[in-house]
Design a protein around this motif. Structure first.
Motif, short mmCIF file in Angstrom:
data_model
loop_
_atom_site.label_atom_id
_atom_site.label_comp_id
_atom_site.label_asym_id
_atom_site.label_seq_id
_atom_site.Cartn_x
_atom_site.Cartn_y
_atom_site.Cartn_z
N GLU A 476 0.86 -1.19 0.00
CA GLU A 476 0.00 0.00 0.00
C GLU A 476 0.89 1.23 0.00
OE1 GLU A 476 -2.97 0.89 -0.48
OE2 GLU A 476 -3.98 -1.06 -0.49
N THR A 477 0.34 2.36 -0.44
CA THR A 477 1.12 3.60 -0.49
C THR A 477 0.40 4.71 0.26
OG1 THR A 477 0.07 4.38 -2.53
CG2 THR A 477 2.04 2.99 -2.76
N GLN A 478 1.21 5.69 0.66
CA GLN A 478 0.70 6.92 1.27
C GLN A 478 1.46 8.10 0.69
OE1 GLN A 478 -1.74 7.70 3.38
NE2 GLN A 478 -2.44 5.58 3.63
N LYS A 479 0.74 9.17 0.45
CA LYS A 479 1.41 10.40 0.09
C LYS A 479 2.24 10.89 1.28
CE LYS A 479 -0.39 11.13 -4.07
NZ LYS A 479 0.44 11.16 -5.30
N ASN A 482 0.44 13.06 3.82
CA ASN A 482 -0.48 12.38 4.72
C ASN A 482 0.26 11.67 5.84
OD1 ASN A 482 -3.32 12.64 4.45
ND2 ASN A 482 -3.18 11.71 2.43
N ALA A 483 1.43 11.10 5.53
CA ALA A 483 2.20 10.41 6.55
C ALA A 483 2.74 11.37 7.61
CB ALA A 483 3.35 9.65 5.91
N CYS A 488 -0.43 9.55 12.73
CA CYS A 488 0.04 8.58 11.73
C CYS A 488 1.29 7.93 12.30
CB CYS A 488 0.34 9.27 10.41
SG CYS A 488 0.86 8.11 9.12
N VAL A 511 -3.07 5.35 9.97
CA VAL A 511 -3.21 6.66 9.34
C VAL A 511 -4.68 7.02 9.45
CG1 VAL A 511 -3.24 5.53 7.07
CG2 VAL A 511 -2.92 8.00 7.21
N GLN A 514 -7.98 8.02 7.00
CA GLN A 514 -8.34 7.20 5.85
C GLN A 514 -8.94 5.87 6.31
OE1 GLN A 514 -5.03 6.88 3.12
NE2 GLN A 514 -4.59 9.07 3.26
N LYS A 518 -5.86 1.05 4.01
CA LYS A 518 -4.60 1.76 3.79
C LYS A 518 -3.63 1.57 4.95
CE LYS A 518 -3.95 4.16 0.69
NZ LYS A 518 -3.44 3.89 -0.70
#
Length: 555
Positions: A476-479, A482-483, A488, A511, A514, A518
């Motif tokens: 999975e990815t996070q911008k 956002n992290a 988070c 996080v 969301q 995620k």
């Protein structure tokens, strides 16, 4: 039926396709009483006093010149598009509901506390039972796209069509209050309630009351029903839908409390769906009983006569709506990626400037921690993870690499040494359930500061020891932005104890703005990258790649 290979058939078209509705007796009995009681009172009134007198409405006379009459084009077209969008929302909503076929009034979602369920299964207590296992099959005849585990595609249809539903509603309400048509729908005297009851007495006794010509006026019960549907049910459906947004609830916890909590909002949202279906059934029935051809001319052509043209065009319009369900079904299965991208184009820009800007700020107490937290996902089957687990993860090393100045390999001891944080937050699963838990671990912000991302790094990819639904590699990815938000973290602990294996040991992501998918579990390594398009199939994660989930799921 869509043709599936063996792997996909097992997921989408399981052998157990039973459907059952169970309602808690303490809810069902009062509900039946509330439904039956008005009919009993109406029957008693008729038996003792006869049917009440209903004076003919002054606006019912043909040719009247005062007051609103007729149906201008904007009402007729709003009526059609409202029908189109509403049924698409209902059908996609049913697919979403079946992903977690239980409704609650409390946010803990403890099995056995649901007030209604749409599954014949009770949650077993002798083995692990995940939320993914609990999802149910639903026929594509009743829902879009139907089958099982299609919540990603169903959400695409739901969110695309909700924009049409809201814009149609706004257009209609603006039209009402910029003309005199509002007088058809908005009650102006408390006498309408007595008149509506008198009208109901007729219907309850299977008699038609003296009906005004709908081209000029509605009876009192019609007026109240239309008013409630437009000005109460529709706004409440929209507002409760917003209350299921993790970004909104984590940023403004008080919002969900206005409805009794996130799960109470979900239940109200479902009841509004039932209300819309019930209203439609009664509405169509009465249209047929009170002069079908004339009524269809009213709303299709805007004329008051008995020609068949309105009825013919009306049937064509209904056929077009039904055809749209067939088209949506085939688009869902043959062009899901295009649908996913269309939904992203429509919904992500407004989310980026609204929900994604909110900063999580949840405040729960230890006594609010949920007694049950639904497990989910496929446990790792790799031997290296099993060996690490057997040694309580003492030999585990988190590898952080990619576009960073300081690539590292960190043990659990090293991670704890970088600093620790604790939060008690509510988990929002895409399937619909929630749970409150305490999480302890390392803030992502501190890890990011430690590894020093390069300027070109915009995305963080997390890779799991566990498998994906249709492949061996789960990521999975996070911008990056956002992290860096509050709450988070890389969680090493849950509810004051080391993270259990079923919930993601040795390390999982939290996080809080969301949805839960995620928040990847069983993290093996982390990689900083320039874009999610460089990874996997380019959609931002295993769920996005293969199940067409949202890249930015903050609602």
């Amino acid at each position: 039926m869509i043709h599936f290979d063996e792997a996909h058939r097992a997921v989408y078209y399981p052998e157990d396709r039973r459907f059952r509705i169970w309602i808690r007796p303490s809810i069902l009995i009062p509900l039946l009483f509330l439904v039956i009681c008005p009919f009993v009172l109406a029957w008693i009134q008729n038996a003792i006093f006869g049917l009440p007198y209903i004076a003919a409405a002054s606006a019912s006379h043909e040719g009247i010149t005062s007051g609103p009459h007729g149906f201008p084009f904007w009402i007729r077209w709003s009526h059609f598009f409202n029908l189109f969008f509403l049924f698409m929302l209902v059908r996609s909503g049913l697919s979403i509901l079946m992903e977690h076929p239980r409704l609650y009034f409390y946010d803990h979602c403890t099995p056995g506390t649901e007030w209604i369920r749409f599954t014949p299964l009770r949650v077993p207590t002798d083995r692990i039972w995940t939320a993914k296992q609990d999802a149910r099959y639903i026929s594509p005849i009743a829902a879009t796209p139907g089958y099982r585990h299609t919540v990603g595609v169903a959400r695409s249809w739901h969110f695309i069509n909700v924009y049409g539903f809201v814009l149609t509603g706004l257009f209609f309400v603006i039209g009402l209050f910029t003309t005199d048509q509002w007088r058809r729908l908005v009650p102006t005297s408390p006498d309408i309630f007595a008149q509506a009851w008198n009208t109901f007495v007729y219907y309850a006794n299977l008699r038609l009351p003296p009906e005004p010509n709908g081209f000029y006026a509605y009876n009192a019960l019609q007026q109240l029903s239309y008013f409630a549907t437009i000005f109460i049910m529709a706004p409440l459906s929209i507002l409760t839908g917003m209350a299921m947004s993790p970004a909104l609830v984590s940023g403004f916890p008080i919002y969900a409390k206005l409805f009794g909590g996130r799960q109470a909002a979900r239940s109200i949202h479902f009841l509004m769906l039932v209300g819309f279906i019930g209203f439609t059934v009664v509405h169509v029935t009465l249209v047929g009983l009170t002069g079908f051809a004339r009524n269809m001319n009213h709303i299709v052509l805007g004329t008051d006569d008995l020609r068949p043209a309105g009825m013919i065009l009306g049937f064509i319009g209904i056929a077009a709506v039904v055809l749209s369900w067939v088209v949506a079904h085939y688009v869902s299965w043959y062009f899901p990626r295009k649908l996913q991208h269309a939904q992203k184009a429509v919904t992500q820009p407004p989310k980026l400037v609204t929900l994604d800007r909110l900063r999580p700020s949840q405040h729960y107490r230890k006594d609010q921690i949920s007694p049950h937290f639904w497990p989910n996902g496929k446990m790792p089957e790799r031997e290296d993870w099993k060996q690490l687990a057997a040694g309580s993860f003492k030999d585990y090393k988190l590898k952080v690499s990619g576009l960073v100045e300081n690539p590292v390999e960190l043990s659990l001891v090293d991670l704890r040494a970088l600093g620790g944080e604790e939060f008690i937050t509510m988990h929002h699963c895409i399937q619909g359930w929630t749970g409150i838990a305490q999480w302890g671990g390392l803030s992502m912000k501190k890890l990011i500061e430690h590894v020093k991302p390069k300027p070109s790094a915009k995305v963080i990819a997390f890779y799991s020891f566990g498998p994906a639904l249709f492949s061996a590699v789960y990521y999975e990815t996070q911008k990056l932005e956002n992290a860096l938000k509050p709450e988070c973290m890389l969680a090493l602990e849950m509810n004051g104890a080391p993270l259990p294996a079923i919930y993601g040991a040795p390390l999982r992501l939290r996080v809080e703005n969301q949805l839960g998918y995620k928040m990847i579990k069983w993290i093996e390594r982390i990689e900083f990258a320039q874009s999610e398009k460089e990874l996997g199939k380019g959609e931002g994660g295993s769920n996005e790649d293969d199940e067409y989930f949202d890249l930015l799921p903050n609602i």
